[in-house]
Enzyme design. Structure first.
Site, PDB file in Angstrom:
ATOM      1  N   TYR A 103       0.884  -1.236  -0.084  1.00 21.68           N
ATOM      2  CA  TYR A 103       0.070  -0.047   0.120  1.00 21.68           C
ATOM      3  C   TYR A 103       0.987   1.397  -0.080  1.00 21.68           C
ATOM      4  O   TYR A 103       2.059   1.276   0.672  1.00 21.68           O
ATOM      5  CB  TYR A 103      -0.935  -0.058   1.365  1.00 21.68           C
ATOM      6  N   CYS A 203       3.064  -7.488   1.419  1.00 19.56           N
ATOM      7  CA  CYS A 203       4.385  -8.095   1.045  1.00 19.56           C
ATOM      8  C   CYS A 203       4.140  -9.650   1.333  1.00 19.56           C
ATOM      9  O   CYS A 203       5.184 -10.279   1.083  1.00 19.56           O
ATOM     10  CB  CYS A 203       5.558  -7.581   1.707  1.00 19.56           C
TER      11      CYS A 203
END
Length: 260
Positions: A103, A203
């Site tokens: 993000y 991730c």
């Protein structure tokens, strides 16, 4: 900021443009312009673009959409406009970098590093060519030195990429390289809304929480972090920062100063 950068010893130029909030697609296009110039002309200096984005989720080239969890929306590409205007929530874009989903948003410094790795012997491996793993470790070192300036101990985790403080991931890294010229780069969480990360598996790591510098150092600000990031980048890569306008960074007009 200029005075802080001028403390550095002379070295090859790093042309730095610090922008405000820039839509992801626009910043991506800026990188493409600089990348093409650096591939075409090896004399073009290294560049760093430092900015923030309005809220957006991005996936790496091989990222698994399952890490979007229940996040709904069409996955777009930065080189095409959406078929219909985005009316609710952040865009979701698949880009060329490595890594999974992340993000970007206000309160986070994003650094896009365009470096000709052929000029950086410290990232060379034993095979006599640039080593991308070494380059990633250099980017981590930039971030570790940056957080250290604010009294925080940044750490690496074996087998993972990024920087953690007290077990919380405060910096993510995702890169792409074309003919040994890098693009994309890093994101450092200074004071973002961490709730935005709850919509994804950041991730692709489900068991590692995301953190921000302000959680550990309440007085830290975006303005305070920016010059430290630039200075740390220059120290790690042996460069001298030269602040340039966007038109100079894009090669639309020559900088008045081309050598540090």
């Amino acid at each position: 900021m200029r005075a802080f950068w001028q403390e550095l010893e002379a070295g090859p130029v790093l042309q730095v443009h610090q922008a405000g909030e820039v839509p992801y697609r626009r910043a991506w296009a800026w990188q493409q312009v600089r990348l093409a110039q650096m591939i075409r002309d090896p004399q073009v200096p290294d560049g760093l673009l430092l900015l923030t984005h309005p809220p957006v989720y991005t996936l790496g080239a091989g990222a698994d959409p399952k890490f979007l969890k229940s996040l709904a929306g069409q996955i777009g590409s930065p080189d095409t406009q959406p078929e219909s205007p985005v009316t609710e929530g952040p865009e979701i874009l698949r880009v060329e970098r490595g890594g999974e989903v992340t993000y970007h948003g206000p309160g986070q410094w994003v650094g896009y590093a365009l470096l000709n790795l052929k000029r950086h012997r410290t990232v060379y491996g034993s095979h006599g060519q640039p080593d991308l793993h070494r380059y990633l470790r250099h980017l981590e070192e930039v971030l570790i030195q940056t957080v250290a300036h604010f009294g925080l101990q940044g750490e690496r985790i074996p087998g993972l990429t990024g920087v953690w403080v007290q077990g919380h991931k405060v910096a993510a890294i995702g890169i792409k390289v074309s003919r040994w010229v890098t693009y994309h780069g890093f994101a450092l969480n200074v004071c973002p809304d961490l709730a935005a990360f709850q919509a994804i598996v950041p991730c692709g790591i489900p068991d590692r929480p995301v953190g921000s510098l302000v959680h550990f150092c309440p007085e830290v600000t975006m303005a305070a972090v920016a010059p430290v990031l630039v200075k740390s980048f220059c120290q790690v890569f042996g460069l001298q920062a030269q602040e340039v306008s966007l038109s100079e960074w894009l090669g639309e007009r020559k900088s008045l100063k081309t050598q540090g």
